[in-house]
Design a protein around this motif. Structure first.
Motif, PDB file in Angstrom:
ATOM      1  N   TYR A   1       0.851  -1.186   0.000  1.00 54.37           N
ATOM      2  CA  TYR A   1       0.000   0.000   0.000  1.00 54.37           C
ATOM      3  C   TYR A   1       0.886   1.236   0.000  1.00 54.37           C
ATOM      4  O   TYR A   1       1.841   1.315   0.767  1.00 54.37           O
ATOM      5  N   THR A   2       0.553   2.200  -0.857  1.00 51.54           N
ATOM      6  CA  THR A   2       1.320   3.441  -0.944  1.00 51.54           C
ATOM      7  C   THR A   2       0.385   4.624  -0.778  1.00 51.54           C
ATOM      8  O   THR A   2      -0.681   4.671  -1.392  1.00 51.54           O
ATOM      9  N   ILE A   3       0.793   5.564   0.056  1.00 51.65           N
ATOM     10  CA  ILE A   3       0.062   6.802   0.299  1.00 51.65           C
ATOM     11  C   ILE A   3       0.965   7.951  -0.114  1.00 51.65           C
ATOM     12  O   ILE A   3       2.128   8.003   0.284  1.00 51.65           O
ATOM     13  N   THR A   4       0.444   8.874  -0.907  1.00 52.85           N
ATOM     14  CA  THR A   4       1.142  10.129  -1.172  1.00 52.85           C
ATOM     15  C   THR A   4       0.307  11.230  -0.534  1.00 52.85           C
ATOM     16  O   THR A   4      -0.927  11.133  -0.478  1.00 52.85           O
ATOM     17  N   TYR A   5       0.963  12.250  -0.021  1.00 52.81           N
ATOM     18  CA  TYR A   5       0.240  13.287   0.714  1.00 52.81           C
ATOM     19  C   TYR A   5       0.898  14.645   0.554  1.00 52.81           C
ATOM     20  O   TYR A   5       2.064  14.753   0.187  1.00 52.81           O
ATOM     21  N   ILE A   6       0.112  15.647   0.866  1.00 48.24           N
ATOM     22  CA  ILE A   6       0.604  17.015   0.984  1.00 48.24           C
ATOM     23  C   ILE A   6      -0.155  17.649   2.145  1.00 48.24           C
ATOM     24  O   ILE A   6      -1.338  17.381   2.343  1.00 48.24           O
ATOM     25  N   ALA A   7       0.540  18.443   2.914  1.00 52.05           N
ATOM     26  CA  ALA A   7      -0.071  19.199   4.005  1.00 52.05           C
ATOM     27  C   ALA A   7       0.410  20.633   3.860  1.00 52.05           C
ATOM     28  O   ALA A   7       1.608  20.891   3.779  1.00 52.05           O
ATOM     29  N   ASP A   8      -0.537  21.556   3.770  1.00 52.97           N
ATOM     30  CA  ASP A   8      -0.187  22.960   3.591  1.00 52.97           C
ATOM     31  C   ASP A   8      -1.311  23.823   4.149  1.00 52.97           C
ATOM     32  O   ASP A   8      -2.101  23.356   4.973  1.00 52.97           O
ATOM     33  N   GLU A   9      -1.403  25.068   3.682  1.00 52.19           N
ATOM     34  CA  GLU A   9      -2.433  25.980   4.186  1.00 52.19           C
ATOM     35  C   GLU A   9      -3.846  25.489   3.874  1.00 52.19           C
ATOM     36  O   GLU A   9      -4.820  25.960   4.455  1.00 52.19           O
ATOM     37  N   ASN A  10      -3.977  24.509   2.992  1.00 50.58           N
ATOM     38  CA  ASN A  10      -5.280  23.954   2.639  1.00 50.58           C
ATOM     39  C   ASN A  10      -5.600  22.660   3.382  1.00 50.58           C
ATOM     40  O   ASN A  10      -6.566  21.987   3.068  1.00 50.58           O
ATOM     41  N   GLY A  11      -4.760  22.281   4.340  1.00 48.23           N
ATOM     42  CA  GLY A  11      -4.999  21.070   5.122  1.00 48.23           C
ATOM     43  C   GLY A  11      -4.174  19.894   4.640  1.00 48.23           C
ATOM     44  O   GLY A  11      -3.258  20.034   3.832  1.00 48.23           O
ATOM     45  N   TYR A  12      -4.533  18.719   5.146  1.00 47.02           N
ATOM     46  CA  TYR A  12      -3.834  17.473   4.822  1.00 47.02           C
ATOM     47  C   TYR A  12      -4.653  16.733   3.765  1.00 47.02           C
ATOM     48  O   TYR A  12      -5.855  16.522   3.921  1.00 47.02           O
ATOM     49  N   ARG A  13      -3.987  16.341   2.661  1.00 48.94           N
ATOM     50  CA  ARG A  13      -4.663  15.609   1.604  1.00 48.94           C
ATOM     51  C   ARG A  13      -3.815  14.397   1.244  1.00 48.94           C
ATOM     52  O   ARG A  13      -2.638  14.527   0.937  1.00 48.94           O
ATOM     53  N   ALA A  14      -4.439  13.238   1.317  1.00 50.34           N
ATOM     54  CA  ALA A  14      -3.734  11.990   1.020  1.00 50.34           C
ATOM     55  C   ALA A  14      -4.406  11.278  -0.141  1.00 50.34           C
ATOM     56  O   ALA A  14      -5.619  11.374  -0.325  1.00 50.34           O
ATOM     57  N   GLU A  15      -3.601  10.571  -0.914  1.00 50.41           N
ATOM     58  CA  GLU A  15      -4.105   9.781  -2.027  1.00 50.41           C
ATOM     59  C   GLU A  15      -3.454   8.415  -2.006  1.00 50.41           C
ATOM     60  O   GLU A  15      -2.296   8.277  -1.633  1.00 50.41           O
ATOM     61  N   GLY A  16      -4.220   7.435  -2.412  1.00 51.46           N
ATOM     62  CA  GLY A  16      -3.727   6.074  -2.529  1.00 51.46           C
ATOM     63  C   GLY A  16      -4.776   5.252  -3.249  1.00 51.46           C
ATOM     64  O   GLY A  16      -5.974   5.525  -3.134  1.00 51.46           O
ATOM     65  N   ALA A  17      -4.333   4.242  -3.991  1.00 53.01           N
ATOM     66  CA  ALA A  17      -5.275   3.436  -4.764  1.00 53.01           C
ATOM     67  C   ALA A  17      -6.317   2.770  -3.869  1.00 53.01           C
ATOM     68  O   ALA A  17      -7.428   2.505  -4.312  1.00 53.01           O
ATOM     69  N   HIS A  18      -6.002   2.514  -2.614  1.00 47.77           N
ATOM     70  CA  HIS A  18      -6.920   1.819  -1.708  1.00 47.77           C
ATOM     71  C   HIS A  18      -7.764   2.768  -0.859  1.00 47.77           C
ATOM     72  O   HIS A  18      -8.606   2.322  -0.095  1.00 47.77           O
ATOM     73  N   ILE A  19      -7.561   4.078  -0.981  1.00 54.74           N
ATOM     74  CA  ILE A  19      -8.331   5.048  -0.193  1.00 54.74           C
ATOM     75  C   ILE A  19      -9.601   5.392  -0.960  1.00 54.74           C
ATOM     76  O   ILE A  19      -9.532   5.812  -2.119  1.00 54.74           O
ATOM     77  N   PRO A  20     -10.762   5.210  -0.340  1.00 51.04           N
ATOM     78  CA  PRO A  20     -11.999   5.552  -1.042  1.00 51.04           C
ATOM     79  C   PRO A  20     -12.076   7.047  -1.328  1.00 51.04           C
ATOM     80  O   PRO A  20     -11.582   7.870  -0.556  1.00 51.04           O
ATOM     81  N   THR A  21     -12.671   7.393  -2.448  1.00 51.39           N
ATOM     82  CA  THR A  21     -12.861   8.797  -2.791  1.00 51.39           C
ATOM     83  C   THR A  21     -14.347   9.117  -2.711  1.00 51.39           C
ATOM     84  O   THR A  21     -15.189   8.284  -3.062  1.00 51.39           O
ATOM     85  N   PRO A  22     -14.694  10.306  -2.262  1.00 53.64           N
ATOM     86  CA  PRO A  22     -16.108  10.664  -2.153  1.00 53.64           C
ATOM     87  C   PRO A  22     -16.717  10.854  -3.538  1.00 53.64           C
ATOM     88  O   PRO A  22     -16.003  11.148  -4.503  1.00 53.64           O
ATOM     89  N   PRO A  23     -18.033  10.683  -3.638  1.00 55.47           N
ATOM     90  CA  PRO A  23     -18.669  10.918  -4.936  1.00 55.47           C
ATOM     91  C   PRO A  23     -18.555  12.388  -5.313  1.00 55.47           C
ATOM     92  O   PRO A  23     -18.422  13.251  -4.437  1.00 55.47           O
ATOM     93  N   PRO A  24     -18.616  12.706  -6.616  1.00 52.78           N
ATOM     94  CA  PRO A  24     -18.501  14.106  -7.019  1.00 52.78           C
ATOM     95  C   PRO A  24     -19.670  14.932  -6.491  1.00 52.78           C
ATOM     96  O   PRO A  24     -20.787  14.436  -6.351  1.00 52.78           O
ATOM     97  N   VAL A  25     -19.417  16.185  -6.212  1.00 54.24           N
ATOM     98  CA  VAL A  25     -20.438  17.099  -5.713  1.00 54.24           C
ATOM     99  C   VAL A  25     -21.152  17.718  -6.909  1.00 54.24           C
ATOM    100  O   VAL A  25     -20.501  18.187  -7.848  1.00 54.24           O
ATOM    101  N   ARG A  26     -22.473  17.726  -6.857  1.00 50.86           N
ATOM    102  CA  ARG A  26     -23.236  18.338  -7.948  1.00 50.86           C
ATOM    103  C   ARG A  26     -23.065  19.843  -7.904  1.00 50.86           C
ATOM    104  O   ARG A  26     -22.931  20.444  -6.848  1.00 50.86           O
ATOM    105  N   ALA A  27     -23.127  20.438  -9.078  1.00 53.00           N
ATOM    106  CA  ALA A  27     -23.005  21.890  -9.179  1.00 53.00           C
ATOM    107  C   ALA A  27     -24.211  22.543  -8.486  1.00 53.00           C
ATOM    108  O   ALA A  27     -25.329  22.000  -8.498  1.00 53.00           O
ATOM    109  N   ALA A  28     -23.992  23.691  -7.890  1.00 52.49           N
ATOM    110  CA  ALA A  28     -25.069  24.416  -7.205  1.00 52.49           C
ATOM    111  C   ALA A  28     -26.091  24.901  -8.227  1.00 52.49           C
ATOM    112  O   ALA A  28     -25.767  25.256  -9.365  1.00 52.49           O
ATOM    113  N   ALA A  29     -27.353  24.941  -7.812  1.00 55.13           N
ATOM    114  CA  ALA A  29     -28.428  25.409  -8.694  1.00 55.13           C
ATOM    115  C   ALA A  29     -28.292  26.918  -8.902  1.00 55.13           C
ATOM    116  O   ALA A  29     -27.713  27.632  -8.078  1.00 55.13           O
ATOM    117  N   ALA A  30     -28.825  27.391  -9.996  1.00 55.10           N
ATOM    118  CA  ALA A  30     -28.792  28.833 -10.294  1.00 55.10           C
ATOM    119  C   ALA A  30     -29.576  29.577  -9.233  1.00 55.10           C
ATOM    120  O   ALA A  30     -30.510  29.050  -8.648  1.00 55.10           O
TER     121      ALA A  30
END
Length: 136
Positions: free
Chosen positions: A101-130
């Protein structure tokens, strides 16, 4: 010389029993590796750490049981209102299932973000209505 009464002896014995029971409780967290396991005998094969005068750094290490990690960090926009510490890197290990298992990450002013093939990703967010429209 003061002698202990029967009640005092019982109270003292109760205190020692309670202390022994508290001390004997197992520790929370990960169990220690079994002495016959591969992880218990792991050794560090490679380890580096470089700290620069500006505060930036790089480190990496590798162990005999397949754990590997590397990270680099620096101060972004030093001395400004938007100064931020940035750290990015990766680590990998072999899971109990034998998969690496491999995790790549970045932590900066936008928080901690990790990626890995085994980490679930959330479903895409729908665009806001007009504006003014609540339903489509």
């Amino acid at each position: 010389m003061q002698t202990l009464t029967h009640a005092s002896c019982l109270a003292l014995a109760l205190v020692f029993c309670c202390l022994g029971a508290v001390h004997a409780q197992p520790q929370r967290g990960l169990p220690p590796p079994r002495s016959n396991s591969f992880d218990a005998n792991a050794v560090i094969l490679k380890q580096n750490f470089d700290l620069n005068p500006d505060g930036s750094y790089q480190y990496n290490y590798e162990t005999s049981n397949g754990i590997r990690a590397d990270e680099a960090g620096y101060l972004k926009n030093p001395g400004t209102q938007v100064e931020a510490q940035v750290m990015q890197g990766s680590y990998s290990y072999t899971g109990p299932d034998g998969v690496v298992y491999t995790i790549t990450y970045i932590a900066d002013e936008n928080g901690y973000r990790a990626e890995g093939a085994h980490i679930p990703t959330p479903p895409p967010v729908r665009a806001a209505a007009a504006p003014g429209r609540f339903f489509k």
